[in-house]
Design an enzyme around this catalytic site. Structure first.
Site, short mmCIF file in Angstrom:
data_model
loop_
_atom_site.label_atom_id
_atom_site.label_comp_id
_atom_site.label_asym_id
_atom_site.label_seq_id
_atom_site.Cartn_x
_atom_site.Cartn_y
_atom_site.Cartn_z
N LEU A 224 -69.04 1.24 7.71
CA LEU A 224 -67.93 2.19 7.57
C LEU A 224 -67.60 2.42 6.09
O LEU A 224 -67.45 3.55 5.64
CB LEU A 224 -66.69 1.66 8.30
CG LEU A 224 -66.75 1.68 9.83
CD1 LEU A 224 -65.58 0.90 10.42
CD2 LEU A 224 -66.75 3.10 10.35
N CYS A 273 -59.92 -5.66 4.77
CA CYS A 273 -61.23 -6.05 5.32
C CYS A 273 -62.45 -5.54 4.56
O CYS A 273 -63.37 -6.32 4.31
CB CYS A 273 -61.32 -5.59 6.77
SG CYS A 273 -60.35 -6.63 7.86
N ARG A 430 -56.30 12.32 -1.83
CA ARG A 430 -56.66 12.28 -0.40
C ARG A 430 -57.01 13.67 0.14
O ARG A 430 -57.19 13.81 1.36
CB ARG A 430 -55.50 11.72 0.42
CG ARG A 430 -55.13 10.30 0.07
CD ARG A 430 -56.16 9.33 0.59
NE ARG A 430 -55.82 7.97 0.25
CZ ARG A 430 -56.47 6.92 0.72
NH1 ARG A 430 -57.49 7.07 1.55
NH2 ARG A 430 -56.14 5.71 0.37
C1 UDX Z 1 -56.53 -11.88 9.20
C2 UDX Z 1 -57.73 -11.82 8.26
O1 UDX Z 1 -57.32 -11.26 7.03
C3 UDX Z 1 -58.86 -11.00 8.80
O2 UDX Z 1 -60.02 -11.21 8.05
C4 UDX Z 1 -59.18 -11.41 10.16
O3 UDX Z 1 -60.11 -10.53 10.70
C5 UDX Z 1 -57.96 -11.54 11.03
O4 UDX Z 1 -56.95 -12.30 10.42
P1 UDX Z 1 -54.44 -10.32 9.35
O5 UDX Z 1 -53.93 -10.57 10.71
O6 UDX Z 1 -54.33 -8.94 8.79
O7 UDX Z 1 -55.99 -10.59 9.28
O8 UDX Z 1 -53.84 -11.39 8.34
P2 UDX Z 1 -52.32 -11.75 8.07
O9 UDX Z 1 -51.45 -10.59 8.42
O10 UDX Z 1 -52.27 -12.35 6.72
O11 UDX Z 1 -52.01 -12.86 9.18
C6 UDX Z 1 -52.45 -14.15 9.15
C7 UDX Z 1 -51.31 -15.06 9.62
O12 UDX Z 1 -51.80 -16.39 9.76
C8 UDX Z 1 -50.13 -15.12 8.67
O13 UDX Z 1 -48.94 -14.73 9.32
C9 UDX Z 1 -50.08 -16.60 8.24
O14 UDX Z 1 -48.77 -17.08 8.05
C10 UDX Z 1 -50.78 -17.28 9.40
N1 UDX Z 1 -51.37 -18.59 9.07
C11 UDX Z 1 -52.15 -18.73 7.98
C12 UDX Z 1 -51.12 -19.67 9.89
O15 UDX Z 1 -50.38 -19.57 10.87
N2 UDX Z 1 -51.71 -20.88 9.60
C13 UDX Z 1 -52.48 -21.06 8.49
O16 UDX Z 1 -52.97 -22.17 8.25
C14 UDX Z 1 -52.70 -19.94 7.66
C1 UDX Z 2 -61.07 -1.39 9.09
C2 UDX Z 2 -62.01 -1.05 10.26
O1 UDX Z 2 -61.92 0.36 10.54
C3 UDX Z 2 -61.62 -1.86 11.48
O2 UDX Z 2 -62.54 -1.61 12.55
C4 UDX Z 2 -61.63 -3.34 11.13
O3 UDX Z 2 -61.21 -4.11 12.22
C5 UDX Z 2 -60.74 -3.61 9.94
O4 UDX Z 2 -61.11 -2.78 8.84
P1 UDX Z 2 -58.61 -0.70 8.35
O5 UDX Z 2 -58.90 -1.42 7.10
O6 UDX Z 2 -57.33 -0.97 9.07
O7 UDX Z 2 -59.77 -0.97 9.43
O8 UDX Z 2 -58.61 0.88 8.04
P2 UDX Z 2 -59.69 2.06 8.06
O9 UDX Z 2 -59.13 3.15 8.86
O10 UDX Z 2 -61.05 1.60 8.39
O11 UDX Z 2 -59.66 2.56 6.54
C6 UDX Z 2 -60.12 1.75 5.47
C7 UDX Z 2 -59.98 2.49 4.16
O12 UDX Z 2 -60.92 3.56 4.05
C8 UDX Z 2 -58.60 3.14 3.95
O13 UDX Z 2 -58.18 2.94 2.62
C9 UDX Z 2 -58.85 4.59 4.23
O14 UDX Z 2 -57.93 5.42 3.59
C10 UDX Z 2 -60.25 4.75 3.67
N1 UDX Z 2 -60.99 5.90 4.25
C11 UDX Z 2 -61.29 5.94 5.58
C12 UDX Z 2 -61.41 6.93 3.42
O15 UDX Z 2 -61.15 6.92 2.21
N2 UDX Z 2 -62.13 7.98 3.95
C13 UDX Z 2 -62.43 8.05 5.28
O16 UDX Z 2 -63.08 9.02 5.69
C14 UDX Z 2 -62.01 7.00 6.12
#
Ligand code: UDX
Ligand code: UDX
Length: 456
Positions: A224, A273, A430
């Site tokens: 992607l 990600c 954008r």
């Molecule tokens: C995270 C990762 O960034 C991503 O790579 C993965 O695919 C899914 O998990 P996200 O849910 O976006 O994504 O992260 P975040 O919003 O930071 O949530 C993680 C949570 O885990 C936080 O709320 C943090 O407090 C918690 N955490 C972290 C625990 O409960 N225990 C720990 O030891 C560390």
């Molecule tokens: C991404 C993947 O899409 C999702 O499947 C995975 O689980 C987590 O990572 P996310 O990061 O939430 O999701 O957003 P996404 O919609 O994929 O956009 C990523 C970035 O690319 C954004 O900054 C978006 O603005 C940019 N983007 C996307 C572009 O600049 N051009 C496009 O055409 C599409």
């Protein structure tokens, strides 16, 4: 049949995913545990600590019925038959693999805690994106102590995108479940398949071996991101040649082998990600001696950095080669629309470079101002923040639009223009707005990958 589920990590992934499982499986008790007590309190109150359209409605359907949040992670482990782990796995900032490899400390601490507190047989489900073969390592940790409980580790990568998380969870393109090819592994896979099958058509649930599932997540995000970097590379060429990147995007996207999605040129991709997963992939390649493969994927990140730099260079060039003491108003700080998330947002690098040019930067965003304040906490008095875009535009020499928020499409640009310095510049990172319309108002317009509309 699983009756008790625990999810460790109540973030962007854990919270929405568990809310959807609880909605579709009212007979299953779903507990979400997080070490961050503040976050837990927010979830418990029914006000999600993250901005995600539609999330709170789903949350309130099950909250207190079969969906519970707790800060007592260890206390929640013994009763769980299935434990999802969705703690964060950022890029390592120290030691070997710094800047590329995933930092697994949260994951490993969580695994050890599960090992210590689990009572019966437990299925552990990786939701966090992890390096390939982590599940195998975890399985070894789980087997390192004979506490009576037996563990099966599954990989069930999350493909939801922020801003559309609820829709993505309700109607996923596919659910991917990886597990061991042993009878116990297959039985664990079946338990998770049965759970998803409550609302996902069976033919959309794919089962694979663990490593395929783990690698698929990294590969999907790399593909992607690669599309965005590819169209952004073309956007640079369009600006030089007079081609229009939107026309090119449409033209290539109608080829059904290519498809229309992820071909929007932009100031660059962001989010928690893409960059992390690609760097992770690069590190994995290096570890296996696949230098060329690593360089190939790394170029996607290099192009993204170049695109952000190029955006600022174009601003400097257009504005008579100096931004010093000029006010630049930044429309949008979130990494994309419909989220308050600013992780790896292109706005961070753009703002830092503008400040490096000694510009004054005023940031506005409908959801992400707290994140922006955090990300630019060390930037000093040259940066300011306001939720009101009209206020933000007052006295500005230029507007840089960095997030594709729908509301920015509907603003009164005549009114905004009237508040700005002359000549007024608009850099649309954008391609959200009609450049002709802005130009007619009087702006010098610089969209991405399109010819500039300059009055000068
Ligand atoms: C995270 C990762 O960034 C991503 O790579 C993965 O695919 C899914 O998990 P996200 O849910 O976006 O994504 O992260 P975040 O919003 O930071 O949530 C993680 C949570 O885990 C936080 O709320 C943090 O407090 C918690 N955490 C972290 C625990 O409960 N225990 C720990 O030891 C560390
Ligand atoms: C991404 C993947 O899409 C999702 O499947 C995975 O689980 C987590 O990572 P996310 O990061 O939430 O999701 O957003 P996404 O919609 O994929 O956009 C990523 C970035 O690319 C954004 O900054 C978006 O603005 C940019 N983007 C996307 C572009 O600049 N051009 C496009 O055409 C599409």
């Amino acid at each position: 049949m699983i009756r008790n589920i625990l999810c460790i990590g109540a973030g962007y992934v854990g919270g929405p995913t568990m809310a959807i499982i609880a909605k579709h499986c009212p007979d299953v008790r779903v507990v979400v545990a997080d070490i961050n007590a503040e976050r837990v309190a927010a979830w418990q109150s029914g006000v999600a600590p993250i901005y995600e359209p539609g999330l709170e409605d789903v949350l309130r359907m099950s909250l207190g019925r079969n969906l519970h949040f707790t800060a007592d992670v260890e206390g929640a482990i013994p009763d769980a038959e299935m434990i999802f782990v969705s703690v964060n796995t950022p890029t390592k900032t120290f030691g070997q693999g710094a800047g590329r490899a995933a930092d697994l400390q949260h994951w490993e601490k969580t695994a050890r805690s599960i090992l210590q507190h689990a009572r019966g047989d437990t299925i552990v489900v990786e939701k966090s994106t992890l390096p390939v073969r982590t599940a195998e390592a975890m399985e070894r940790i789980f087997k390192s102590r004979d506490g009576g409980a037996r563990f099966q580790v599954l990989s069930n990568p999350e493909f939801l995108a922020e801003g559309t998380a609820i829709e993505d969870l309700e109607h996923p393109d596919r659910v991917l479940i990886g597990g061991a090819e042993t009878p116990d592994g297959q039985a664990a896979i079946q338990e998770l398949v049965d759970l998803y099958a409550r609302w996902v058509p069976r033919d959309r649930i794919l089962t694979t071996n663990v490593w395929s599932a783990e690698l698929s997540k990294l590969a999907a995000n790399a593909f992607l991101a690669q599309r965005v970097s590819s169209i952004n590379a073309i956007s640079a060429l369009c600006e030089q040649t007079g081609a229009d990147v939107q026309e090119v995007g449409r033209a290539i996207g109608t080829d059904h082998r290519i498809g229309p999605h992820f071909l929007r040129a932009s100031v660059g991709f962001g989010g928690s990600c893409f960059e992390k997963d690609i760097l992770n992939l690069v590190y994995l390649c290096e570890c296996y001696g696949l230098e060329e493969v690593g360089r190939y994927w790394e170029a996607v990140v290099t192009m993204n950095q170049y695109q952000k730099r190029r955006f600022v260079q174009r601003m400097i060039h257009a504005m008579f080669n100096t931004l010093a003491d000029k006010q630049i108003t930044v429309f949008g700080f979130a990494f994309k629309a419909d989220t308050g998330d600013t992780r790896q947002s292109p706005a961070i690098q753009v703002c830092r470079e503008l400040l490096g040019e000694r510009a004054f930067v005023c940031v506005t965003d409908p959801q992400a101002l707290d994140g922006a304040r955090r990300d630019l906490a060390d930037a000093g008095p040259r940066v300011s923040f306001t939720p009101d875009p009209y206020e933000a535009a007052r006295g500005a020499h230029a507007i840089a639009l960095l997030t594709d928020w729908r509301e920015y499409r509907d603003l009164d640009y005549q009114r905004i223009y009237a508040r700005m310095e002359r000549p007024a510049f608009f850099f649309d990172g954008r391609n959200l707005l009609d450049p002709e319309k802005l130009h007619r108002i009087g702006f010098n317009v610089y969209p991405i990958g399109l010819p500039e509309r300059s009055l000068l």
